[in-house]
Design a protein around this motif. Structure first.
Motif, PDB file in Angstrom:
ATOM      1  N   THR A   1      33.855  46.831  35.724  1.00  0.00           N
ATOM      2  CA  THR A   1      34.691  46.350  34.634  1.00  0.00           C
ATOM      3  C   THR A   1      35.099  44.910  34.925  1.00  0.00           C
ATOM      4  O   THR A   1      35.138  44.477  36.075  1.00  0.00           O
ATOM      5  N   GLY A   2      35.384  44.185  33.868  1.00  0.00           N
ATOM      6  CA  GLY A   2      35.860  42.817  34.025  1.00  0.00           C
ATOM      7  C   GLY A   2      36.021  42.149  32.673  1.00  0.00           C
ATOM      8  O   GLY A   2      35.569  42.669  31.645  1.00  0.00           O
ATOM      9  N   THR A   3      36.672  40.999  32.692  1.00  0.00           N
ATOM     10  CA  THR A   3      36.892  40.215  31.479  1.00  0.00           C
ATOM     11  C   THR A   3      36.243  38.860  31.664  1.00  0.00           C
ATOM     12  O   THR A   3      36.512  38.166  32.648  1.00  0.00           O
ATOM     13  N   HIS A   4      35.387  38.489  30.725  1.00  0.00           N
ATOM     14  CA  HIS A   4      34.653  37.228  30.817  1.00  0.00           C
ATOM     15  C   HIS A   4      35.581  36.083  30.395  1.00  0.00           C
ATOM     16  O   HIS A   4      35.526  35.578  29.293  1.00  0.00           O
ATOM     17  N   GLN A   5      36.424  35.672  31.331  1.00  0.00           N
ATOM     18  CA  GLN A   5      37.392  34.616  31.027  1.00  0.00           C
ATOM     19  C   GLN A   5      37.266  33.447  31.989  1.00  0.00           C
ATOM     20  O   GLN A   5      38.122  32.574  32.022  1.00  0.00           O
ATOM     21  N   GLY A   6      36.186  33.410  32.747  1.00  0.00           N
ATOM     22  CA  GLY A   6      35.995  32.332  33.711  1.00  0.00           C
ATOM     23  C   GLY A   6      34.810  31.462  33.344  1.00  0.00           C
ATOM     24  O   GLY A   6      34.649  31.042  32.199  1.00  0.00           O
ATOM     25  N   ASP A   7      33.959  31.223  34.323  1.00  0.00           N
ATOM     26  CA  ASP A   7      32.792  30.356  34.159  1.00  0.00           C
ATOM     27  C   ASP A   7      31.755  30.958  33.218  1.00  0.00           C
ATOM     28  O   ASP A   7      31.810  32.137  32.865  1.00  0.00           O
ATOM     29  N   GLU A   8      30.803  30.114  32.891  1.00  0.00           N
ATOM     30  CA  GLU A   8      29.635  30.534  32.124  1.00  0.00           C
ATOM     31  C   GLU A   8      28.923  31.654  32.870  1.00  0.00           C
ATOM     32  O   GLU A   8      28.888  31.674  34.096  1.00  0.00           O
ATOM     33  N   TYR A   9      28.349  32.577  32.125  1.00  0.00           N
ATOM     34  CA  TYR A   9      27.613  33.693  32.712  1.00  0.00           C
ATOM     35  C   TYR A   9      26.317  33.866  31.945  1.00  0.00           C
ATOM     36  O   TYR A   9      26.333  34.078  30.728  1.00  0.00           O
ATOM     37  N   LEU A  10      25.203  33.739  32.627  1.00  0.00           N
ATOM     38  CA  LEU A  10      23.872  33.847  32.017  1.00  0.00           C
ATOM     39  C   LEU A  10      23.753  32.957  30.780  1.00  0.00           C
ATOM     40  O   LEU A  10      23.219  33.352  29.751  1.00  0.00           O
ATOM     41  N   GLY A  11      24.301  31.745  30.888  1.00  0.00           N
ATOM     42  CA  GLY A  11      24.221  30.771  29.812  1.00  0.00           C
ATOM     43  C   GLY A  11      25.263  30.943  28.728  1.00  0.00           C
ATOM     44  O   GLY A  11      25.261  30.195  27.748  1.00  0.00           O
ATOM     45  N   LEU A  12      26.161  31.878  28.873  1.00  0.00           N
ATOM     46  CA  LEU A  12      27.165  32.183  27.858  1.00  0.00           C
ATOM     47  C   LEU A  12      28.537  31.686  28.310  1.00  0.00           C
ATOM     48  O   LEU A  12      29.026  32.079  29.364  1.00  0.00           O
ATOM     49  N   ALA A  13      29.135  30.805  27.502  1.00  0.00           N
ATOM     50  CA  ALA A  13      30.489  30.334  27.800  1.00  0.00           C
ATOM     51  C   ALA A  13      31.451  31.519  27.747  1.00  0.00           C
ATOM     52  O   ALA A  13      31.181  32.532  27.088  1.00  0.00           O
ATOM     53  N   ALA A  14      32.571  31.393  28.426  1.00  0.00           N
ATOM     54  CA  ALA A  14      33.551  32.474  28.481  1.00  0.00           C
ATOM     55  C   ALA A  14      33.888  32.980  27.074  1.00  0.00           C
ATOM     56  O   ALA A  14      34.154  32.197  26.171  1.00  0.00           O
ATOM     57  N   THR A  15      33.852  34.295  26.922  1.00  0.00           N
ATOM     58  CA  THR A  15      34.099  34.918  25.618  1.00  0.00           C
ATOM     59  C   THR A  15      35.490  35.536  25.520  1.00  0.00           C
ATOM     60  O   THR A  15      35.943  35.832  24.417  1.00  0.00           O
ATOM     61  N   GLY A  16      36.126  35.793  26.655  1.00  0.00           N
ATOM     62  CA  GLY A  16      37.406  36.485  26.658  1.00  0.00           C
ATOM     63  C   GLY A  16      37.262  37.982  26.433  1.00  0.00           C
ATOM     64  O   GLY A  16      38.252  38.706  26.370  1.00  0.00           O
ATOM     65  N   LYS A  17      36.023  38.452  26.335  1.00  0.00           N
ATOM     66  CA  LYS A  17      35.779  39.877  26.065  1.00  0.00           C
ATOM     67  C   LYS A  17      35.664  40.664  27.369  1.00  0.00           C
ATOM     68  O   LYS A  17      35.191  40.164  28.379  1.00  0.00           O
ATOM     69  N   SER A  18      36.090  41.917  27.281  1.00  0.00           N
ATOM     70  CA  SER A  18      35.996  42.822  28.424  1.00  0.00           C
ATOM     71  C   SER A  18      34.676  43.567  28.402  1.00  0.00           C
ATOM     72  O   SER A  18      34.115  43.830  27.331  1.00  0.00           O
ATOM     73  N   VAL A  19      34.210  43.898  29.597  1.00  0.00           N
ATOM     74  CA  VAL A  19      32.984  44.681  29.742  1.00  0.00           C
ATOM     75  C   VAL A  19      33.258  45.888  30.629  1.00  0.00           C
ATOM     76  O   VAL A  19      34.141  45.860  31.484  1.00  0.00           O
ATOM     77  N   GLU A  20      32.498  46.933  30.366  1.00  0.00           N
ATOM     78  CA  GLU A  20      32.457  48.111  31.237  1.00  0.00           C
ATOM     79  C   GLU A  20      31.026  48.621  31.159  1.00  0.00           C
ATOM     80  O   GLU A  20      30.556  49.011  30.093  1.00  0.00           O
TER      81      GLU A  20
END
Length: 145
Positions: free
Chosen positions: A91-110
């Protein structure tokens, strides 16, 4: 192989995941250096230029920077011979650096992942990961649900 060896191999893998969950880059670096063979072979869905322990460190650094609250929960861990298999929920929230070319979205993943660790003399010599990137990309809004 004795049950003591199985327990020891599982403890090595648990220590690695505990270090990853601590979000202490120095602790993680020391743990990787101590518990992985310097030439560890790694198979992962992430594009990777680094090899050996540097590749392991790069994966964790990339994930921690993109998902500052990243957490790996072990659902099941099985040991047989020189191999440990861990089935995890990440689990985590994409609120940091770019990931796989995607700027931070603020969305959570599980999402789910399964990692296979091969060990020799208490050190990981090979990892093979199967990560549910489809679910991850859907949750980040890259792919429609």
């Amino acid at each position: 192989m004795s049950s003591v060896q199985f327990t020891g191999n599982k403890a090595v893998c648990k220590r690695i995941l505990d270090a990853a969950n601590a979000h202490d880059e120095e602790l993680l670096s020391q743990t990787v250096d101590a518990l992985f063979d310097p030439g560890v072979r790694m198979t992962t869905p992430l594009p990777m230029q680094a090899t050996g322990v540097e590749a392991i460190k790069t994966v964790f650094t990339t994930l921690h920077r993109a998902f500052p609250d990243l957490h790996v929960k072990v659902v099941e861990m099985i040991a047989e011979g020189d191999t440990v298999v861990a089935r995890n929920i990440v689990t985590g929230t994409h609120q940091g650096d770019e990931y796989l070319g995607l700027a931070a979205t603020g969305k959570s993943v599980e999402y789910n992942e399964i990692f296979i660790f091969r060990l020799e003399y208490g050190r990981v010599t090979e990892t093979f990961g199967v990560v549910d990137l489809l679910t991850q990309m859907r949750q980040l809004g890259v792919i429609p649900s």
